[in-house]
Scaffold this motif. Sequence first.
Motif, PDB file in Angstrom:
ATOM      1  N   ILE A 107       9.982  -2.967  -3.870  1.00 26.50           N
ATOM      2  CA  ILE A 107       9.950  -4.128  -2.969  1.00 26.50           C
ATOM      3  C   ILE A 107       8.520  -4.639  -2.822  1.00 26.50           C
ATOM      4  O   ILE A 107       8.267  -5.853  -2.857  1.00 26.50           O
ATOM      5  N   GLU A 108       7.569  -3.713  -2.665  1.00 25.19           N
ATOM      6  CA  GLU A 108       6.160  -4.085  -2.510  1.00 25.19           C
ATOM      7  C   GLU A 108       5.663  -4.870  -3.722  1.00 25.19           C
ATOM      8  O   GLU A 108       5.049  -5.938  -3.583  1.00 25.19           O
ATOM      9  N   ILE A 109       5.932  -4.365  -4.922  1.00 24.98           N
ATOM     10  CA  ILE A 109       5.479  -5.036  -6.146  1.00 24.98           C
ATOM     11  C   ILE A 109       6.181  -6.378  -6.319  1.00 24.98           C
ATOM     12  O   ILE A 109       5.567  -7.363  -6.745  1.00 24.98           O
ATOM     13  N   TRP A 110       7.444  -6.437  -5.978  1.00 22.76           N
ATOM     14  CA  TRP A 110       8.190  -7.702  -6.086  1.00 22.76           C
ATOM     15  C   TRP A 110       7.561  -8.770  -5.191  1.00 22.76           C
ATOM     16  O   TRP A 110       7.420  -9.929  -5.604  1.00 22.76           O
ATOM     17  N   LEU A 111       7.148  -8.379  -3.991  1.00 29.52           N
ATOM     18  CA  LEU A 111       6.493  -9.326  -3.086  1.00 29.52           C
ATOM     19  C   LEU A 111       5.123  -9.752  -3.616  1.00 29.52           C
ATOM     20  O   LEU A 111       4.728 -10.918  -3.481  1.00 29.52           O
ATOM     21  N   ILE A 112       4.402  -8.822  -4.244  1.00 26.67           N
ATOM     22  CA  ILE A 112       3.062  -9.128  -4.749  1.00 26.67           C
ATOM     23  C   ILE A 112       3.113 -10.070  -5.947  1.00 26.67           C
ATOM     24  O   ILE A 112       2.350 -11.037  -6.022  1.00 26.67           O
ATOM     25  N   VAL A 113       4.018  -9.806  -6.907  1.00 28.67           N
ATOM     26  CA  VAL A 113       4.060 -10.643  -8.121  1.00 28.67           C
ATOM     27  C   VAL A 113       4.584 -12.043  -7.822  1.00 28.67           C
ATOM     28  O   VAL A 113       4.411 -12.960  -8.632  1.00 28.67           O
ATOM     29  N   LYS A 114       5.215 -12.231  -6.676  1.00 25.54           N
ATOM     30  CA  LYS A 114       5.649 -13.576  -6.283  1.00 25.54           C
ATOM     31  C   LYS A 114       4.480 -14.427  -5.804  1.00 25.54           C
ATOM     32  O   LYS A 114       4.587 -15.659  -5.741  1.00 25.54           O
ATOM     33  N   LYS A 167      -2.535 -17.913  -2.139  1.00 23.86           N
ATOM     34  CA  LYS A 167      -1.765 -18.202  -0.934  1.00 23.86           C
ATOM     35  C   LYS A 167      -1.436 -16.901  -0.230  1.00 23.86           C
ATOM     36  O   LYS A 167      -0.897 -15.971  -0.833  1.00 23.86           O
ATOM     37  N   LYS A 168      -1.794 -16.820   1.036  1.00 21.69           N
ATOM     38  CA  LYS A 168      -1.503 -15.615   1.807  1.00 21.69           C
ATOM     39  C   LYS A 168      -0.032 -15.601   2.223  1.00 21.69           C
ATOM     40  O   LYS A 168       0.552 -16.645   2.498  1.00 21.69           O
ATOM     41  N   SER A 169       0.528 -14.409   2.257  1.00 25.14           N
ATOM     42  CA  SER A 169       1.930 -14.254   2.660  1.00 25.14           C
ATOM     43  C   SER A 169       2.012 -13.267   3.807  1.00 25.14           C
ATOM     44  O   SER A 169       1.725 -12.078   3.638  1.00 25.14           O
ATOM     45  N   SER A 170       2.392 -13.767   4.966  1.00 20.92           N
ATOM     46  CA  SER A 170       2.506 -12.893   6.134  1.00 20.92           C
ATOM     47  C   SER A 170       3.628 -11.873   5.940  1.00 20.92           C
ATOM     48  O   SER A 170       3.526 -10.730   6.405  1.00 20.92           O
ATOM     49  N   VAL A 171       4.673 -12.273   5.204  1.00 20.16           N
ATOM     50  CA  VAL A 171       5.789 -11.354   4.945  1.00 20.16           C
ATOM     51  C   VAL A 171       5.306 -10.158   4.129  1.00 20.16           C
ATOM     52  O   VAL A 171       5.621  -9.010   4.437  1.00 20.16           O
ATOM     53  N   THR A 172       4.511 -10.442   3.085  1.00 20.89           N
ATOM     54  CA  THR A 172       3.982  -9.374   2.229  1.00 20.89           C
ATOM     55  C   THR A 172       3.068  -8.454   3.020  1.00 20.89           C
ATOM     56  O   THR A 172       3.166  -7.223   2.926  1.00 20.89           O
ATOM     57  N   GLU A 173       2.162  -9.032   3.805  1.00 17.03           N
ATOM     58  CA  GLU A 173       1.210  -8.231   4.571  1.00 17.03           C
ATOM     59  C   GLU A 173       1.921  -7.375   5.617  1.00 17.03           C
ATOM     60  O   GLU A 173       1.560  -6.210   5.818  1.00 17.03           O
ATOM     61  N   ILE A 174       2.919  -7.947   6.283  1.00 16.11           N
ATOM     62  CA  ILE A 174       3.672  -7.189   7.290  1.00 16.11           C
ATOM     63  C   ILE A 174       4.444  -6.052   6.631  1.00 16.11           C
ATOM     64  O   ILE A 174       4.472  -4.923   7.138  1.00 16.11           O
ATOM     65  N   TYR A 175       5.069  -6.351   5.480  1.00 18.16           N
ATOM     66  CA  TYR A 175       5.836  -5.315   4.791  1.00 18.16           C
ATOM     67  C   TYR A 175       4.927  -4.152   4.375  1.00 18.16           C
ATOM     68  O   TYR A 175       5.280  -2.978   4.556  1.00 18.16           O
ATOM     69  N   ILE A 176       3.770  -4.470   3.794  1.00 16.70           N
ATOM     70  CA  ILE A 176       2.849  -3.433   3.338  1.00 16.70           C
ATOM     71  C   ILE A 176       2.345  -2.601   4.518  1.00 16.70           C
ATOM     72  O   ILE A 176       2.226  -1.374   4.429  1.00 16.70           O
ATOM     73  N   PHE A 177       2.069  -3.270   5.643  1.00 15.32           N
ATOM     74  CA  PHE A 177       1.624  -2.559   6.839  1.00 15.32           C
ATOM     75  C   PHE A 177       2.715  -1.605   7.332  1.00 15.32           C
ATOM     76  O   PHE A 177       2.444  -0.433   7.628  1.00 15.32           O
ATOM     77  N   ILE A 178       3.958  -2.084   7.381  1.00 18.05           N
ATOM     78  CA  ILE A 178       5.076  -1.244   7.822  1.00 18.05           C
ATOM     79  C   ILE A 178       5.283  -0.086   6.846  1.00 18.05           C
ATOM     80  O   ILE A 178       5.533   1.061   7.246  1.00 18.05           O
ATOM     81  N   PHE A 179       5.169  -0.393   5.546  1.00 17.22           N
ATOM     82  CA  PHE A 179       5.316   0.623   4.511  1.00 17.22           C
ATOM     83  C   PHE A 179       4.302   1.750   4.704  1.00 17.22           C
ATOM     84  O   PHE A 179       4.644   2.937   4.668  1.00 17.22           O
ATOM     85  N   CYS A 180       3.044   1.383   4.936  1.00 17.15           N
ATOM     86  CA  CYS A 180       1.991   2.390   5.145  1.00 17.15           C
ATOM     87  C   CYS A 180       2.241   3.194   6.412  1.00 17.15           C
ATOM     88  O   CYS A 180       2.051   4.423   6.428  1.00 17.15           O
ATOM     89  N   ILE A 181       2.663   2.508   7.468  1.00 12.35           N
ATOM     90  CA  ILE A 181       2.944   3.194   8.731  1.00 12.35           C
ATOM     91  C   ILE A 181       4.079   4.202   8.556  1.00 12.35           C
ATOM     92  O   ILE A 181       3.986   5.365   8.980  1.00 12.35           O
ATOM     93  N   VAL A 182       5.162   3.758   7.900  1.00  6.28           N
ATOM     94  CA  VAL A 182       6.336   4.627   7.724  1.00  6.28           C
ATOM     95  C   VAL A 182       5.999   5.834   6.866  1.00  6.28           C
ATOM     96  O   VAL A 182       6.324   6.975   7.221  1.00  6.28           O
ATOM     97  N   ILE A 183       5.333   5.599   5.729  1.00  8.41           N
ATOM     98  CA  ILE A 183       5.068   6.693   4.802  1.00  8.41           C
ATOM     99  C   ILE A 183       3.974   7.619   5.320  1.00  8.41           C
ATOM    100  O   ILE A 183       4.157   8.846   5.387  1.00  8.41           O
TER     101      ILE A 183
END
Length: 313
Positions: free
Chosen positions: A158-165, A190-206
């Motif tokens: 999911i993380e990579i899919w958001l980045i390559v978009k 172009k900055k993506s708040s969705v990508t940044e939020i997802y990555i932040f949540i991903f780091c927090i969870v893991i």
Amino acid sequence: MGGRNNTAVHEFILIGFSNFPDLQIVLFVSFFLLYWTSLVANTLLITVIRVDRTLHTPMYFFLSVLSCSEVCYSFIIVPKMLANLITQTRTISFGGCIAQLFFFSIFAAANCLLLAVMGYDRYAAICQPLHYPVLMNQRFCRQLVGSAYIISIFFNIIEIWLIVKLPFCGPNKIHHFFCEIGPVLKLACKKSSVTEIYIFIFCIVIISGSFLLVLLSYALILNTIFKIPSTKGKQKAFSTCASHITVVVVHFGYASIVYLRPKSTYALDQDIFISVSYTMVTPLLNPLVYSLRNKDVQLALKNALGRRCMPRA
């Protein structure tokens, strides 16, 4: 990688240690020796655990998997970094950069989860000793390892899919020695708040989630240890956890500094050297700590080396 249709960047330049031109050879020799020491030490530890039947227990099975993961995760980054230190060409293709980021993130996340699994193993061994062989049977141990990698791969896809978009239209200079997620995202047009939020949540969870599971395991372990009447029994219980605790503190300490601190505290050169510690020193930690502190591993190493050195009849 449909996102490449929206980008004009086909390759990146890894700036790495170019800010230290006079230290290139020194850094190359230092990192080369550190990398090969780590590679040899982890390979030796994996081999000893596999060969010595006395180490065919869940704890050492998880340790061998962690060491194998550390070897893979270093291999994804270090050879390219070493090549960049002695060549003037520091480019990496767009696809190569994304692949490096993807596989590095998989092993980094899996390592956090594996440390949590090892914490659960110590809990089962100390708090449920009579049921330990049933709880931590071979099949369940493999399922735990498989689950750690499945979770890591799922989140990273999911993380990579958001980045390559994201569109990358320049500049293409990554201020790091590998394709680390923060420096790569800074280059997106172009900055993506969705990508940044997802990555932040991903780091927090893991990272935070795994660390909290480790803390929970050790809270239950301490509760059990304090109930042991003999001092010798308490010391023995503590000794079985000491190596794991050391690795956990260093691993999660570096991971928190790199991925969970506020962006306002970032400093380029400081980040690079912190990442060196995280990607090169931490993989060396497992065999070093377990060899120095664990008598079972020390004995297995002596037996293995002794058989190797014995003259054939």
